[in-house]
Design a protein around this motif. Structure first.
Motif, mmCIF file in Angstrom:
data_model
loop_
_atom_site.group_PDB
_atom_site.id
_atom_site.type_symbol
_atom_site.label_atom_id
_atom_site.label_comp_id
_atom_site.label_asym_id
_atom_site.label_seq_id
_atom_site.Cartn_x
_atom_site.Cartn_y
_atom_site.Cartn_z
ATOM 1 N N SER A 149 0.895 -1.054 0.095
ATOM 2 C CA SER A 149 -0.087 0.136 -0.172
ATOM 3 C C SER A 149 0.803 1.290 -0.012
ATOM 4 C CB SER A 149 -0.926 -0.155 1.291
ATOM 5 O OG SER A 149 -1.675 1.171 1.166
ATOM 6 N N PRO A 150 1.287 1.959 -1.156
ATOM 7 C CA PRO A 150 1.830 3.084 -1.077
ATOM 8 C C PRO A 150 1.095 4.214 -0.999
ATOM 9 C CG PRO A 150 1.302 2.404 -3.646
ATOM 10 C CD PRO A 150 0.631 1.457 -2.364
ATOM 11 N N THR A 151 1.692 5.438 -0.858
ATOM 12 C CA THR A 151 1.251 6.712 -0.995
ATOM 13 C C THR A 151 1.496 7.186 -2.341
ATOM 14 O OG1 THR A 151 1.027 8.980 -0.120
ATOM 15 C CG2 THR A 151 3.200 8.002 -0.199
ATOM 16 N N ALA A 152 1.268 8.471 -2.703
ATOM 17 C CA ALA A 152 1.519 9.221 -4.090
ATOM 18 C C ALA A 152 3.005 8.881 -3.988
ATOM 19 C CB ALA A 152 1.084 10.492 -4.005
ATOM 20 N N ILE A 153 3.176 8.431 -5.556
ATOM 21 C CA ILE A 153 4.631 8.089 -5.993
ATOM 22 C C ILE A 153 5.070 9.102 -7.072
ATOM 23 C CG2 ILE A 153 5.907 6.239 -7.254
ATOM 24 C CD1 ILE A 153 3.896 4.218 -6.174
ATOM 25 N N GLU A 154 6.437 9.526 -6.750
ATOM 26 C CA GLU A 154 7.123 10.441 -7.697
ATOM 27 C C GLU A 154 7.556 9.688 -8.832
ATOM 28 O OE1 GLU A 154 7.455 13.490 -8.593
ATOM 29 O OE2 GLU A 154 8.453 14.245 -6.776
ATOM 30 N N ARG A 155 6.813 9.888 -9.884
ATOM 31 C CA ARG A 155 7.128 9.111 -11.310
ATOM 32 C C ARG A 155 8.073 10.011 -12.083
ATOM 33 N NH1 ARG A 155 1.091 6.962 -12.187
ATOM 34 N NH2 ARG A 155 0.953 5.570 -10.337
ATOM 35 N N GLU A 156 9.277 9.687 -11.848
ATOM 36 C CA GLU A 156 10.412 10.538 -12.558
ATOM 37 C C GLU A 156 10.378 10.103 -14.109
ATOM 38 O OE1 GLU A 156 14.188 10.307 -10.829
ATOM 39 O OE2 GLU A 156 13.375 10.943 -9.086
ATOM 40 N N GLY A 157 10.195 11.025 -15.159
ATOM 41 C CA GLY A 157 10.337 10.672 -16.388
ATOM 42 C C GLY A 157 8.874 9.711 -17.031
ATOM 43 N N ASP A 158 7.929 9.664 -16.257
ATOM 44 C CA ASP A 158 6.884 8.989 -16.973
ATOM 45 C C ASP A 158 5.766 9.633 -15.914
ATOM 46 O OD1 ASP A 158 4.931 7.609 -17.703
ATOM 47 O OD2 ASP A 158 5.469 5.598 -17.122
ATOM 48 N N HIS A 159 5.219 10.684 -16.157
ATOM 49 C CA HIS A 159 4.037 11.159 -15.386
ATOM 50 C C HIS A 159 2.504 10.910 -16.091
ATOM 51 C CE1 HIS A 159 6.244 13.530 -12.426
ATOM 52 N NE2 HIS A 159 7.077 13.629 -13.544
ATOM 53 N N GLU A 160 2.883 9.955 -17.045
ATOM 54 C CA GLU A 160 1.508 9.618 -17.676
ATOM 55 C C GLU A 160 0.666 8.906 -16.655
ATOM 56 O OE1 GLU A 160 1.656 8.037 -21.806
ATOM 57 O OE2 GLU A 160 3.711 7.751 -21.142
ATOM 58 N N GLY A 161 -0.660 9.495 -16.414
ATOM 59 C CA GLY A 161 -1.631 8.917 -15.592
ATOM 60 C C GLY A 161 -1.298 9.065 -14.148
ATOM 61 N N GLY A 200 -1.070 -12.733 4.054
ATOM 62 C CA GLY A 200 -2.199 -12.008 4.544
ATOM 63 C C GLY A 200 -1.863 -10.501 5.007
ATOM 64 N N GLU A 201 -0.802 -10.040 5.011
ATOM 65 C CA GLU A 201 -0.187 -8.920 5.511
ATOM 66 C C GLU A 201 -0.278 -7.681 4.326
ATOM 67 O OE1 GLU A 201 0.025 -8.171 8.436
ATOM 68 O OE2 GLU A 201 0.090 -10.288 8.863
ATOM 69 N N THR A 202 -0.563 -6.312 4.742
ATOM 70 C CA THR A 202 -0.266 -5.349 3.735
ATOM 71 C C THR A 202 0.609 -4.515 4.161
ATOM 72 O OG1 THR A 202 -2.630 -5.084 3.421
ATOM 73 C CG2 THR A 202 -1.444 -3.156 3.135
ATOM 74 N N LEU A 203 1.872 -4.327 3.610
ATOM 75 C CA LEU A 203 3.107 -3.713 3.726
ATOM 76 C C LEU A 203 2.690 -2.238 3.302
ATOM 77 C CD1 LEU A 203 6.032 -3.478 4.804
ATOM 78 C CD2 LEU A 203 6.603 -4.512 2.396
ATOM 79 N N VAL A 204 2.841 -1.343 4.360
ATOM 80 C CA VAL A 204 2.408 0.183 4.013
ATOM 81 C C VAL A 204 3.842 0.745 3.512
ATOM 82 C CG1 VAL A 204 1.457 2.267 4.979
ATOM 83 C CG2 VAL A 204 0.144 -0.036 5.201
ATOM 84 N N VAL A 205 3.868 1.404 2.591
ATOM 85 C CA VAL A 205 4.923 2.355 2.340
ATOM 86 C C VAL A 205 4.456 3.827 1.922
ATOM 87 C CG1 VAL A 205 6.832 2.424 0.472
ATOM 88 C CG2 VAL A 205 5.860 0.283 0.943
ATOM 89 N N LEU A 256 -0.052 6.990 7.312
ATOM 90 C CA LEU A 256 -1.318 6.233 7.705
ATOM 91 C C LEU A 256 -2.221 6.653 8.578
ATOM 92 C CD1 LEU A 256 -2.537 3.312 7.286
ATOM 93 C CD2 LEU A 256 -1.145 2.452 8.773
ATOM 94 N N GLY A 257 -3.387 6.790 8.617
ATOM 95 C CA GLY A 257 -4.365 7.030 9.522
ATOM 96 C C GLY A 257 -4.420 8.740 9.754
ATOM 97 N N TYR A 258 -3.328 9.310 8.943
ATOM 98 C CA TYR A 258 -3.446 10.681 9.230
ATOM 99 C C TYR A 258 -4.408 11.719 8.178
ATOM 100 C CZ TYR A 258 -1.032 15.238 10.213
ATOM 101 O OH TYR A 258 -0.411 16.663 10.513
ATOM 102 N N GLY A 259 -4.611 10.847 6.998
ATOM 103 C CA GLY A 259 -5.290 11.601 6.087
ATOM 104 C C GLY A 259 -4.703 12.702 5.336
ATOM 105 N N ILE A 260 -5.281 13.019 4.441
ATOM 106 C CA ILE A 260 -4.903 14.178 3.496
ATOM 107 C C ILE A 260 -6.134 14.926 2.996
ATOM 108 C CG2 ILE A 260 -4.031 14.913 1.326
ATOM 109 C CD1 ILE A 260 -2.338 12.545 1.040
#
Length: 255
Positions: free
Chosen positions: A178-190, A233-238, A243-247
């Motif tokens: 489970s990631p947060t927003a990802i910096e997509r260097e060189g590929d910002h499509e989508g 059965g786990e979710t690795l949070v990245v 987490l839990g703080y919200g945006i």
């Protein structure tokens, strides 16, 4: 097999697994995008096969997994990365029912269909790894992602747990990343991160930046590795501590 691997995180995952020696089946509904990722992998000395098809269709999914089995005789790893996101500025009661169904189908049902098709082959061999890509939206509020995306990604997390329990006796592990927003260097499509939202997101990440693609990819690689053989059965949070703080929206109240 990595779904939605024509660009973004899916492409990064496919390239990384190929760099590690895996023969990667690169799925995307767009033939040209799938071919581009395959070309990038081959240029790096890896091995990949384009697998064009719609993973929201059970018929198409059965054909895609069947192609992998026909060619290789097995499927060792499945990464369910496909999802759909649209900006949603209104309340949940303003959500169009058809849009609700579409987002759930592309984000949650695709994970179910691909896992459903691959799991019997893994059970037969008593071995396999499934990693589902969840999201920060599964756990905390992101205003512009809408109720459909939140519900779908939360569904991915709970489907992961269900599949893990059922497949554990057969030597197959199922986990989520489970990631947060990802910096997509060189590929910002989508990319879901717009300039107006970028600051709001970073302001609510304790580490003070977006995730780098390689950080999310490393988490997936770990869950697929022998080092994670007792993790299921786990979710690795990245997500940098969010987490839990919200945006909140730009200018909105800080929790």
């Amino acid at each position: 097999m990595v779904t939605g691997a024509g660009r973004g995180l899916g492409a990064s995952i496919a390239r990384s697994l190929a760099d590690g020696g895996a023969r990667v089946f690169v799925n995307d509904i767009d033939r040209d995008l799938a071919a581009r990722t395959v070309s990038e992998i081959e240029e790096r000395g890896g091995e990949a096969i384009a697998l064009t098809g719609d993973v929201s269709s059970s018929v198409s999914v059965d054909e895609l997994v069947g192609h992998v089995i026909d060619r290789e005789g097995r499927i060792d790893w499945l990464v369910n990365n496909v999802a759909s996101y649209v900006r949603h500025a209104g309340s949940f009661w303003e959500t169009d029912p058809e849009e609700w169904e579409r987002i759930l189908r592309l984000t949650l049902t695709t994970t179910f269909l691909c896992s459903r098709a691959a799991a019997p082959h893994m059970v037969q061999r008593q071995s396999g790894r499934i990693v589902n890509i969840a999201s920060q939206a599964a756990f905390s509020y992101v205003p512009w992602q809408g109720p459909h995306y939140h519900a779908a990604k939360a569904g991915v997390v709970h489907l992961t747990r269900t599949m893990a329990v059922e497949l554990a006796p057969h030597g197959v592990t199922v986990n989520a990343m489970s990631p947060t927003a990802i910096e997509r260097e060189g590929d910002h499509e989508g990319s879901a991160v717009r300039d107006a939202e970028r600051g709001a997101i970073i302001d609510h990440i304790p580490l003070g930046r977006l995730a780098r693609a390689e950080e999310a990819v490393a988490a997936v690689a770990f869950l697929l590795s022998d080092q994670a053989s007792f993790v299921t059965g786990e979710t690795l949070v990245v997500n940098g501590g969010v987490l839990g703080y919200g945006i909140r929206p730009p200018g909105g109240p800080v929790p």
